[in-house]
Write an enzyme that holds these catalytic residues in place. Structure first.
Site, PDB file in Angstrom:
ATOM      1  N   ASN A 157      34.761  99.353  64.771  1.00 49.63           N
ATOM      2  CA  ASN A 157      36.065  99.201  64.114  1.00 49.63           C
ATOM      3  C   ASN A 157      35.846  99.154  62.602  1.00 49.63           C
ATOM      4  O   ASN A 157      35.373  98.160  62.071  1.00 49.63           O
ATOM      5  CB  ASN A 157      36.724  97.894  64.604  1.00 49.63           C
ATOM      6  CG  ASN A 157      37.993  97.558  63.840  1.00 49.63           C
ATOM      7  OD1 ASN A 157      38.574  98.417  63.180  1.00 49.63           O
ATOM      8  ND2 ASN A 157      38.430  96.308  63.934  1.00 49.63           N
ATOM      9  N   LYS A 199      38.005  99.083  60.286  1.00 53.04           N
ATOM     10  CA  LYS A 199      39.082  98.374  59.574  1.00 53.04           C
ATOM     11  C   LYS A 199      39.559  99.241  58.383  1.00 53.04           C
ATOM     12  O   LYS A 199      39.502 100.464  58.477  1.00 53.04           O
ATOM     13  CB  LYS A 199      38.615  96.999  59.126  1.00 53.04           C
ATOM     14  CG  LYS A 199      37.921  96.233  60.246  1.00 53.04           C
ATOM     15  CD  LYS A 199      37.753  94.777  59.966  1.00 53.04           C
ATOM     16  CE  LYS A 199      36.949  94.139  61.075  1.00 53.04           C
ATOM     17  NZ  LYS A 199      37.000  92.709  61.082  1.00 53.04           N
ATOM     18  N   HIS A 228      44.457  93.307  67.932  1.00 51.20           N
ATOM     19  CA  HIS A 228      43.326  92.769  67.164  1.00 51.20           C
ATOM     20  C   HIS A 228      43.794  91.503  66.444  1.00 51.20           C
ATOM     21  O   HIS A 228      44.940  91.432  65.981  1.00 51.20           O
ATOM     22  CB  HIS A 228      42.835  93.815  66.149  1.00 51.20           C
ATOM     23  CG  HIS A 228      41.528  93.428  65.526  1.00 51.20           C
ATOM     24  ND1 HIS A 228      41.454  92.527  64.494  1.00 51.20           N
ATOM     25  CD2 HIS A 228      40.252  93.785  65.810  1.00 51.20           C
ATOM     26  CE1 HIS A 228      40.179  92.355  64.158  1.00 51.20           C
ATOM     27  NE2 HIS A 228      39.425  93.112  64.945  1.00 51.20           N
ATOM     28  N   GLU A 262      43.351  90.399  63.606  1.00 49.88           N
ATOM     29  CA  GLU A 262      43.856  90.583  62.231  1.00 49.88           C
ATOM     30  C   GLU A 262      45.303  91.063  62.255  1.00 49.88           C
ATOM     31  O   GLU A 262      46.084  90.772  61.344  1.00 49.88           O
ATOM     32  CB  GLU A 262      42.937  91.557  61.465  1.00 49.88           C
ATOM     33  CG  GLU A 262      41.621  90.864  61.112  1.00 49.88           C
ATOM     34  CD  GLU A 262      40.438  91.783  60.912  1.00 49.88           C
ATOM     35  OE1 GLU A 262      40.621  93.006  60.787  1.00 49.88           O
ATOM     36  OE2 GLU A 262      39.305  91.267  60.886  1.00 49.88           O
ATOM     37  N   GLU A 283      37.152  88.619  71.629  1.00 48.40           N
ATOM     38  CA  GLU A 283      36.714  88.385  70.262  1.00 48.40           C
ATOM     39  C   GLU A 283      37.176  87.005  69.800  1.00 48.40           C
ATOM     40  O   GLU A 283      38.346  86.849  69.390  1.00 48.40           O
ATOM     41  CB  GLU A 283      37.330  89.428  69.328  1.00 48.40           C
ATOM     42  CG  GLU A 283      36.958  90.845  69.662  1.00 48.40           C
ATOM     43  CD  GLU A 283      37.024  91.724  68.422  1.00 48.40           C
ATOM     44  OE1 GLU A 283      35.988  92.257  68.034  1.00 48.40           O
ATOM     45  OE2 GLU A 283      38.111  91.846  67.845  1.00 48.40           O
ATOM     46  N   GLY A 336      33.928  88.504  61.484  1.00 48.11           N
ATOM     47  CA  GLY A 336      33.653  88.637  60.053  1.00 48.11           C
ATOM     48  C   GLY A 336      33.117  87.374  59.402  1.00 48.11           C
ATOM     49  O   GLY A 336      33.073  87.265  58.186  1.00 48.11           O
ATOM     50  N   SER A 370      30.920  89.381  64.800  1.00 50.38           N
ATOM     51  CA  SER A 370      29.647  89.319  64.075  1.00 50.38           C
ATOM     52  C   SER A 370      28.464  89.860  64.883  1.00 50.38           C
ATOM     53  O   SER A 370      27.363  89.305  64.827  1.00 50.38           O
ATOM     54  CB  SER A 370      29.390  87.888  63.594  1.00 50.38           C
ATOM     55  OG  SER A 370      30.399  87.496  62.676  1.00 50.38           O
TER      56      SER A 370
END
Ligand code: PEP
Length: 261
Positions: A11, A13, A103, A105, A173, A179, A219
């Protein structure tokens, strides 16, 4: 060993314009070619920004590369007055196979609710795209409810109310691991994946539970991927930051070199 083909999904992003995207895809493909990567054994997919998709598609097609194209989002709507949205049909036309849905985010910064996620999963099914349904708990939720409760609830909602359920992938996740450099333990990832598979059996069918791939994300690096994929329960990884680095990403794709399955 399960029959599920591992999926390594990168991904990107909001990184890399279409020219940079071409350069990265070429480097990934060349590096994997040099080490005779067997795409039939481990599938490799990249999820560039929307503006890169056409360029990457053209490259994959022209050079007959076996990387698979994914998109980072899909509109819940088919077409019409939805400024800035991208319809599933447009993605399908670009040979996109996978689409990220839910996701963290997008849940966090765009306030995507479980209802919106469910509608996007439905849009993916309608357009013969494979949704990669992202689920995961925040640190607070982990402390209050344990690791599996929130992911299971999110998955139940994402898979509810569909007339036809097509192929889908689940990405577990933990939000606190995305991240941040903090990773879940391989045991935690395996345990949550096992529980997610049990819910797929309840929600859909035993066949779907057996066939659906459940990824871990958060990560992931070439140095820690083997631990996650040593478990029968985890069928691949969703990689953010490390997917932008050729050596790291191709190292992750070659996880079988570090783990005996
Ligand atoms: C992600 O964006 O899905 C992700 C897992 O990011 P990172 O690998 O950077 O934690």
């Amino acid at each position: 060993m399960s029959d599920r083909k591992p999926l390594i999904a990168g991904n990107w992003k909001m990184n890399l314009d279409h020219q940079q995207a071409i350069a990265l895809v070429q480097k990934i493909a060349w590096t994997l070619k040099d080490v005779n990567h067997d795409y039939d054994k481990v599938e490799v997919s990249v999820f560039p920004p929307f503006t890169d998709l056409r360029s990457v598609q053209t490259l994959l097609d022209a050079d007959k590369l076996q990387l698979v194209l994914g998109a980072q989002d899909i509109s819940q709507h088919e077409s019409g007055a939805y400024t800035g949205e991208i319809a599933g049909a447009f993605l399908k036309k670009l040979d996109v196979r996978y689409v990220l849905v839910g996701h963290s985010e997008r849940r966090q910064y765009h306030r995507e609710t479980d209802e919106v996620v469910q509608a996007k999963v439905s849009a993916a099914f309608k357009n013969n795209l494979i949704p990669v349904i992202c689920v995961g708990e925040t640190l607070e939720e982990l402390e209050e409810q344990g690791a599996a409760a929130v992911p299971i609830r999110q998955l139940e909602q994402a898979l509810s109310g569909h007339k036809d359920i097509g192929e889908f992938v689940v990405a577990y996740e933990p939000v606190w691991a995305i991240g941040t450099g903090k990773v879940a333990t391989a045991e935690q990832a395996a345990e949550v994946a096992k529980k997610l598979r049990e819910s797929i059996e309840k929600l859909v069918s035993a066949e779907a539970a057996d066939a659906s791939r459940i990824l871990y994300g958060g990560s992931v690096k070439s140095a820690n991927v083997a631990g996650f994929l040593a478990s029968e329960e985890v069928d691949g990884v969703l990689v953010g930051g490390a997917s932008l680095d050729v050596t790291e990403f191709t190292g992750i794709c070659r996880f079988q070199k570090h783990v005996s399955l």
